[in-house]
Design a protein around this motif. Structure first.
Motif, short mmCIF file in Angstrom:
data_model
loop_
_atom_site.label_atom_id
_atom_site.label_comp_id
_atom_site.label_asym_id
_atom_site.label_seq_id
_atom_site.Cartn_x
_atom_site.Cartn_y
_atom_site.Cartn_z
N PRO A 178 0.85 -1.21 0.00
CA PRO A 178 0.00 0.00 0.00
C PRO A 178 0.88 1.25 0.00
O PRO A 178 2.04 1.19 0.42
CB PRO A 178 -0.77 -0.12 1.31
CG PRO A 178 -0.64 -1.57 1.71
CD PRO A 178 0.69 -2.02 1.20
N THR A 179 0.36 2.43 -0.46
CA THR A 179 -1.03 2.55 -0.88
C THR A 179 -1.23 2.31 -2.37
O THR A 179 -2.22 1.68 -2.78
CB THR A 179 -1.55 3.95 -0.53
OG1 THR A 179 -0.70 4.94 -1.12
CG2 THR A 179 -1.55 4.20 0.96
N ASP A 180 -0.34 2.80 -3.17
CA ASP A 180 -0.58 2.80 -4.62
C ASP A 180 -0.78 1.40 -5.19
O ASP A 180 -1.70 1.17 -5.98
CB ASP A 180 0.59 3.47 -5.35
CG ASP A 180 0.51 4.99 -5.29
OD1 ASP A 180 -0.38 5.49 -4.60
OD2 ASP A 180 1.35 5.65 -5.92
N ARG A 215 -4.13 -0.08 -4.23
CA ARG A 215 -5.22 0.73 -4.78
C ARG A 215 -5.46 0.42 -6.25
O ARG A 215 -6.58 0.11 -6.66
CB ARG A 215 -4.91 2.22 -4.62
CG ARG A 215 -5.97 3.13 -5.24
CD ARG A 215 -5.44 4.53 -5.43
NE ARG A 215 -5.05 5.14 -4.18
CZ ARG A 215 -3.88 5.72 -3.95
NH1 ARG A 215 -2.94 5.72 -4.91
NH2 ARG A 215 -3.61 6.28 -2.81
N GLU A 273 -6.66 -3.12 -6.99
CA GLU A 273 -8.06 -3.33 -6.62
C GLU A 273 -9.02 -2.62 -7.56
O GLU A 273 -10.08 -3.15 -7.91
CB GLU A 273 -8.29 -2.85 -5.18
CG GLU A 273 -9.74 -2.88 -4.71
CD GLU A 273 -10.38 -4.25 -4.73
OE1 GLU A 273 -11.62 -4.31 -4.56
OE2 GLU A 273 -9.68 -5.26 -4.93
N LEU A 309 -13.16 2.58 -6.47
CA LEU A 309 -12.28 1.97 -5.50
C LEU A 309 -13.12 1.58 -4.30
O LEU A 309 -13.85 2.41 -3.76
CB LEU A 309 -11.18 2.95 -5.07
CG LEU A 309 -10.23 2.49 -3.96
CD1 LEU A 309 -9.49 1.22 -4.36
CD2 LEU A 309 -9.25 3.59 -3.58
N ASN A 310 -13.05 0.33 -3.94
CA ASN A 310 -13.89 -0.19 -2.86
C ASN A 310 -15.37 -0.01 -3.17
O ASN A 310 -16.20 0.20 -2.29
CB ASN A 310 -13.55 0.50 -1.53
CG ASN A 310 -14.03 -0.29 -0.33
OD1 ASN A 310 -13.83 -1.49 -0.24
ND2 ASN A 310 -14.71 0.40 0.57
N TYR A 316 -8.49 2.53 6.38
CA TYR A 316 -8.85 1.84 5.15
C TYR A 316 -7.66 1.04 4.67
O TYR A 316 -6.56 1.57 4.51
CB TYR A 316 -9.29 2.82 4.05
CG TYR A 316 -9.55 2.11 2.74
CD1 TYR A 316 -10.48 1.07 2.67
CD2 TYR A 316 -8.84 2.44 1.59
CE1 TYR A 316 -10.71 0.40 1.48
CE2 TYR A 316 -9.07 1.78 0.40
CZ TYR A 316 -10.00 0.75 0.35
OH TYR A 316 -10.21 0.08 -0.82
N GLU A 317 -7.86 -0.24 4.48
CA GLU A 317 -6.80 -1.12 3.99
C GLU A 317 -6.73 -1.01 2.47
O GLU A 317 -7.73 -1.23 1.77
CB GLU A 317 -7.10 -2.57 4.39
CG GLU A 317 -7.10 -2.81 5.88
CD GLU A 317 -5.70 -2.83 6.46
OE1 GLU A 317 -4.72 -2.86 5.69
OE2 GLU A 317 -5.58 -2.81 7.70
N GLN A 318 -5.54 -0.70 1.95
CA GLN A 318 -5.40 -0.51 0.50
C GLN A 318 -5.02 -1.79 -0.23
O GLN A 318 -5.13 -1.85 -1.45
CB GLN A 318 -4.34 0.56 0.23
CG GLN A 318 -4.75 1.97 0.62
CD GLN A 318 -5.63 2.64 -0.43
OE1 GLN A 318 -6.17 1.98 -1.31
NE2 GLN A 318 -5.79 3.94 -0.34
N ASP A 327 -11.09 8.74 4.28
CA ASP A 327 -9.78 8.79 3.64
C ASP A 327 -9.89 9.47 2.28
O ASP A 327 -10.59 10.47 2.13
CB ASP A 327 -9.20 7.38 3.54
CG ASP A 327 -7.69 7.37 3.28
OD1 ASP A 327 -7.04 8.36 3.61
OD2 ASP A 327 -7.18 6.37 2.75
#
Length: 566
Positions: free
Chosen positions: A40-42, A45, A48, A64-65, A478-480, A497
Motif C-alpha cells: 500500500p497505498t498505490d 489501490r 483493486e 475503489l472499494n 482503510y486497507e489498501q 480517507d
C-alpha cells in the motif's frame, strides 16, 4: 603474403554481448514483477480498482472499494484489468503494465540514441536507464508514475526523432505522430500534465534556440485529431454518466493540487534533489557532466541535447514548485538524463568513469556500514518490538546489495583506463552492479511490505467469510491491499480517507459514525450473522471498553481484526 588482421569487436558493439545482457536483464526484470507483495497505498489501490473494473464490467466509471474514484484517468486500470482477464488476478499481473512501461522507456531511449547519435550511444543510453535505481525500481511498482513516464518517453523520443533531419520525411512524420500518441496516452495515464508539460518544454526550447521552423514540422493537424480520437471518448462518456466528474477532475485534481495543499503532500523546495541523486545511481558521478552536454550544445538547426536538458530541468522545476509532492513525480526526467549521460560517456576520459565508480563505491560503503550497524544493534530503526525483527531481516539483504556495489565499483574503476574495451567493460559492470543491488534491496524489503499490506491475516479473514455476502468493515482506517487479496470490498466506518468525494456522491455506501457501526455489529450478533471488522488500534480499545461482543482473529501494531462471536 600479407595477412589482414581484424580488430576485435568492442563489448558494446558485440551483438553476442548485447543480446546476453538484454536477455539476462529481461529475465530478472520479469521475475521481479511477482517476487514481492503489493505494498500500500498505490500498489493495492490500482490493483483493486482494476479488479473491480473487471468484476463489474464497467470500464467507464472508475471505482475503489465500490465507490466512485475520479482522481485519475483510466489507462492503467484498463491495462491491469485486461491483464487480469488474460492471466488471472495476482501480484505479477498487477505489475505487468508498469513493468512493460519501464521497458518501453528503455527501448525508446536506446532506439532514439541509435538513430540520432550513434549505435553505441543508443546501447549506452538503454543500459544507463535500465540500471538506474529509480527507473528499475519504479518499473516494479504498480503506480501511475511509471505508466505516465513510459508514455512520456514515447512523447519525448517521438519529438526528437520527428525533428531530427537525418531521417526521411515519412520517418519524421511517423515519429511526430508517435509523439502525439504518447501525449494522448500520457494524458490517459495521469491527466493534463501528459500534454501540458511537453508543450511547455517545446515553447521554452523554441524561445531559447529561436528555432521557429520547428512548429511547422509538428504534424499539428493530424496530431491534434489523433490526440482527441484517443482521449475524448472516455472523458465525454464519464461526464455523461457522472456529471460531477469534470469539476472534480479538472479543478480539484489539477489546479487545486498544484496551487494549494489540498492533498497534504507539500514538501520543501529541495524535496526532489536527494531523490534525483539517489535515483540516478550508479551514474550519479556523471549526472552534472551529462547535463553539461545539453548546456554547451550550440549546433545549427535542431539541438536534441538542448531539448533533453530543457525537458529535465523544466519537469524538475515544475514539480518542485508544486504544492503537491510525491517521490515518483520526477520519474519522467530519467529517460532524458540517460540519453545525455550516454552522449557524455561515449566521449569521456577514463578519469570520469573512475570518479563515478568511486562515488558508487562510497555509496556501497555507506550501505554496508548501515546494514552492519543494524545487524550488531548499534542503531535501531524502530522502537516497536513487532517491527524490529523485520528490520533485522532486511539488514543482510542491504549488506549483500552493498557488497555488490563495492565489488562492482572496484572492478569498474580498475578497467576504466584499460583502453576502449576496458571502458566498455567498466560501463557494463557499473550497470550490472547497480541493477542487481537495487533489485536485491527491493526483494529484501518484502517482509516489511507484507506487514504494511496485512497479508499475514488473509487466511484468518477468509475463514470467517462464510458467504459472499459476509460484510467486512474497516473502522477508523482503510486497507489498501487487503481488498485486492481478499477480492472483496469493505464498508468504511467514520474514516473516508481519499474516498471522501465519492462518498459524498454515494453516502449510502459507508457508515459515518462509530455508534452506528456498533448498532450494526450488535444486529449481526443478535441474528447470528458472520461479520468481520478491521479496526484501528485505538478503536479496538474503545470497543473493548464498551464491552462489544467480538472475537479477536488477528492483530499487529497497525490493525486489529475481529469477527462476530457466533
Amino acid at each position: 603474403m600479407k595477412q589482414h588482421v581484424t580488430s576485435p569487436t568492442l563489448p558494446l558493439e558485440s551483438p553476442r554481448i548485447l543480446w546476453t545482457l538484454a536477455i539476462s536483464f529481461l529475465c530478472i526484470w520479469f521475475y521481479m514483477l511477482g517476487a514481492r507483495t503489493l505494498v500500500p497505498t498505490d500498489e493495492g489501490r490500482y490493483a483493486e480498482m482494476a479488479r473491480e473494473m473487471l468484476a463489474t464490467g464497467d470500464w467507464i466509471t472508475l471505482r475503489l472499494n465500490g465507490i466512485k474514484y475520479f482522481e485519475k484517468p483510466p489507462l492503467q486500470n484498463w491495462m491491469n484489468a485486461l491483464t487480469f482477464a488474460v492471466f488471472g488476478v495476482g501480484d505479477w499481473q498487477a505489475r505487468l503494465w508498469t513493468g512493460l512501461c519501464g521497458l518501453i522507456g528503455v527501448a525508446a531511449v536506446g532506439y532514439t540514441g541509435r538513430q540520432i547519435f550513434s549505435a553505441r550511444v543508443g546501447s549506452i543510453a538503454a543500459i544507463v536507464l535500465g540500471s538506474s535505481f529509480y527507473w528499475a525500481g519504479m518499473g516494479h511498482v504498480n503506480s501511475l508514475d511509471m505508466g505516465l513516464s513510459g508514455m512520456l518517453a514515447i512523447t519525448m523520443c517521438g519529438l526528437l526523432l520527428g525533428q531530427h533531419q537525418s531521417g526521411s520525411e515519412k520517418f519524421r512524420r511517423n515519429a511526430m505522430l508517435a509523439c502525439w500518441i504518447g501525449m494522448a496516452l500520457a494524458t490517459m495515464s495521469k491527466g493534463l500534465i501528459g500534454f501540458v508539460l511537453p508543450g511547455a518544454v517545446l515553447v521554452i526550447y523554441t524561445l531559447i534556440t529561436r528555432d521557429w521552423a520547428l512548429w511547422s514540422r509538428l504534424q499539428f493537424g493530424k496530431g491534434v485529431l489523433l490526440f482527441f480520437a484517443i482521449t475524448a471518448p472516455w472523458f465525454i462518456l464519464i461526464a455523461i454518466r457522472n456529471p460531477e466528474h469534470p469539476h472534480f477532475f479538472f479543478i480539484h485534481e489539477h489546479i487545486q493540487r498544484f496551487t494549494s495543499d489540498v492533498h497534504k503532500r507539500e514538501g520543501a523546495w529541495y524535496y526532489f534533489f536527494p531523490l534525483l541523486v539517489l535515483g540516478i545511481v550508479p551514474w550519479m558521478g556523471l549526472l552534472v557532466q551529462g547535463l553539461w552536454t545539453g548546456i554547451k550544445e550550440k549546433s545549427p538547426g535542431f539541438q536534441p541535447l538542448k531539448l533533453l536538458l530543457i525537458w529535465s530541468v523544466f519537469f524538475f522545476f515544475f514539480f518542485s514548485i508544486s504544492h503537491s509532492k510525491l517521490p515518483g513525480y520526477i520519474l519522467p526526467i530519467f529517460p532524458a538524463l540517460a540519453l545525455m549521460i550516454a552522449v557524455y560517456l561515449e566521449k569521456c576520459l577514463p578519469k570520469a568513469l573512475k570518479i563515478a565508480s568511486a562515488l558508487f563505491g562510497a555509496l556501497g560503503m555507506i550501505g554496508l556500514i548501515f546494514s552492519l550497524s543494524l545487524l550488531f544493534k548499534i542503531v535501531q530503526l524502530s522502537k516497536n518490538p513487532y517491527e524490529i525483527p523485520l528490520y533485522d531481516h532486511y539488514a543482510p539483504w542491504v549488506a549483500v546489495a552493498s557488497c555488490i556495489v563495492i565489488a562492482g565499483s572496484l572492478i569498474a574503476w580498475f578497467y576504466a583506463n584499460k583502453g576502449k574495451s576496458g571502458k566498455d567493460f567498466s560501463i557494463i559492470v557499473l550497470a550490472a552492479a547497480g541493477f542487481l543491488a537495487g533489485q536485491i534491496a527491493f526483494l529484501g524489503h518484502d517482509p516489511y511490505g507484507k506487514y504494511i499490506a496485512g497479508t499475514a491475516h488473509i487466511a484468518a479473514i477468509k475463514a470467517e467469510l462464510k458467504t459472499p455476502e459476509t460484510p467486512i468493515y474497516a473502522v477508523g482506517r482503510y486497507e489498501q491491499a487487503l481488498p485486492f487479496y481478499l477480492q472483496r470490498t469493505m464498508t468504511l466506518v467514520e474514516f473516508p480517507d481519499e474516498l471522501a468525494f465519492g462518498l459524498e456522491q454515494q453516502p449510502e455506501l459507508w457508515i459515518p459514525k462509530r455508534d452506528d457501526f456498533v448498532r450494526q455489529w450488535l444486529m449481526h450478533e443478535q441474528k447470528g450473522e458472520p461479520a468481520v471488522a478491521i479496526l484501528r488500534t485505538d478503536v479496538y480499545q474503545d470497543l473493548q471498553q464498551r464491552q462489544l461482543p467480538m472475537r479477536l482473529i488477528g492483530q499487529d501494531p497497525k490493525r486489529v481484526i475481529i469477527a462476530t462471536t457466533r
